[in-house]
Design an enzyme around this catalytic site. Structure first.
Site, PDB file in Angstrom:
ATOM      1  N   HIS A   1      26.968 -43.859  52.761  1.00 21.72           N
ATOM      2  CA  HIS A   1      28.188 -43.330  52.140  1.00 21.72           C
ATOM      3  C   HIS A   1      28.367 -44.055  50.810  1.00 21.72           C
ATOM      4  CE1 HIS A   1      32.129 -41.285  52.184  1.00 21.72           C
ATOM      5  NE2 HIS A   1      32.439 -42.291  51.379  1.00 21.72           N
ATOM      6  N   CYS A   2      28.395 -43.313  49.717  1.00 21.57           N
ATOM      7  CA  CYS A   2      28.441 -43.937  48.391  1.00 21.57           C
ATOM      8  C   CYS A   2      29.860 -43.851  47.811  1.00 21.57           C
ATOM      9  CB  CYS A   2      27.458 -43.246  47.452  1.00 21.57           C
ATOM     10  SG  CYS A   2      27.557 -43.892  45.769  1.00 21.57           S
ATOM     11  N   PRO A   3      30.488 -44.984  47.511  1.00 24.08           N
ATOM     12  CA  PRO A   3      31.836 -44.932  46.934  1.00 24.08           C
ATOM     13  C   PRO A   3      31.837 -44.359  45.520  1.00 24.08           C
ATOM     14  CG  PRO A   3      31.021 -47.185  46.980  1.00 24.08           C
ATOM     15  CD  PRO A   3      30.029 -46.361  47.745  1.00 24.08           C
TER      16      PRO A   3
ATOM     17  N   ASN B   1      32.114 -40.965  46.164  1.00 21.25           N
ATOM     18  CA  ASN B   1      33.126 -40.750  47.195  1.00 21.25           C
ATOM     19  C   ASN B   1      32.672 -39.703  48.202  1.00 21.25           C
ATOM     20  OD1 ASN B   1      35.541 -41.260  48.479  1.00 21.25           O
ATOM     21  ND2 ASN B   1      36.679 -39.723  47.323  1.00 21.25           N
ATOM     22  N   ASN B   2      31.411 -39.799  48.574  1.00 23.04           N
ATOM     23  CA  ASN B   2      30.841 -38.809  49.485  1.00 23.04           C
ATOM     24  C   ASN B   2      29.618 -39.420  50.154  1.00 23.04           C
ATOM     25  OD1 ASN B   2      30.452 -36.376  50.775  1.00 23.04           O
ATOM     26  ND2 ASN B   2      29.783 -35.244  48.958  1.00 23.04           N
TER      27      ASN B   2
END
Ligand SMILES: [Zn+2]
Ligand SMILES: [Zn+2]
Length: 276
Positions: free
Chosen positions: A129-131, A134-135
């Protein structure tokens, strides 16, 4: 729309991303390219080239952030998994090709799908999950995430090169002494530091993503294998692995974020066997 506005950290990272892009655009065009490369067509060329890279970066980012990363559909009706949970075979003993059950989603999930605690859903071929987008990075948006990293790194290299070029022109005595202007000097230093930090960061993540594609092992699977709970995957050609992510179009289209995403072959769902 996969973008989860409820995640404060993710929203903050999105705002930071576009703030950094806006600063780079402002500093490079108005304080580096236009005043320092004004002889001949170079100011226009550098401005157009950098804007094209920024446009690609934004398109790739928007697509990576808003795309469905490969959420596993939830069943319309509740399914009783009590017999499966009481089975002595645990998840680690299952092969790559077997469907498993997610206790949080209360649903079947295909091979290589994992549950994301942030999204609250299972994602096919979930990497992480990549901030910054945001997905989740999963089966359906990994190509846009890699494209975002690629264009981010290119923008950083371009910015840093123009700043260094300006400095060289200044010290080689062939250009105007614009960089001695205090304001321009400040923007040049800030832009160079930003380009250096984000350039290194995005290149490392880009390299890591491409390596994971070529090794056919997501970050989740890599962590599971280190714990001894995930056997290595069968060997496949590099081209086939890249086509899984970037599609079967021409190689030049792989880095073009406007190109349609690859259509993945869906695995046979055991839900049909249960009449769900
Ligand atoms: Zn789940
Ligand atoms: Zn997620």
């Amino acid at each position: 729309m996969a973008l989860c506005l409820g995640n404060a950290c993710g929203v903050l990272c999105i705002i930071l991303t576009y703030s950094f892009v806006a600063f780079a655009e402002y500093a490079l065009v108005l304080h580096i390219a236009l005043p320092n490369y004004s002889s001949g067509p170079w100011a226009v060329i550098h401005t157009a080239a950098f804007n094209a890279l920024v446009l690609m970066l934004i398109i790739a980012h928007v697509r990576a952030a808003t795309a469905d990363p490969g959420f596993v559909p939830l069943p319309y009706t509740a399914i009783d998994f009590s017999d499966i949970r009481s089975s002595p075979r645990n998840q680690a003993e299952k092969s790559h090709e077997e469907w498993t059950v997610c206790n949080r989603c209360e649903a079947y999930r295909p091979p290589r799908a994992h549950h994301c605690r942030v999204c609250g859903r299972c994602v096919r071929k979930m990497d992480h999950h990549c901030p910054w987008i945001n997905n989740c990075v999963g089966e359906l948006n990994q190509r846009h995430f890699i494209q975002f990293l690629f264009y981010s790194a290119l923008c950083c290299v371009y910015s840093a090169t123009l700043v260094v070029g300006t400095w060289l022109k200044e010290h080689m005595g062939s250009g105007k002494a614009v960089i001695l202007n205090h304001k321009t000097l400040t923007f040049a230093i800030l832009l160079f530091v930003e380009s250096l930090l984000f350039g290194i960061f995005t290149f490392v993540v880009f390299y890591d993503q491409v390596a994971s594609v070529l090794e056919d092992e997501t970050a989740v699977e890599h962590a599971m294998r280190r714990r001894g709970s995930h056997p290595p995957r069968p060997h496949r050609s590099r081209r086939a692995l890249l086509q899984d992510v970037f599609g079967r179009g021409h190689v030049l289209c792989w880095l073009f974020p406007c190109h349609a995403p690859p259509i993945m072959a869906l695995n046979h769902s055991p839900l049909t066997e249960f009449g769900v």
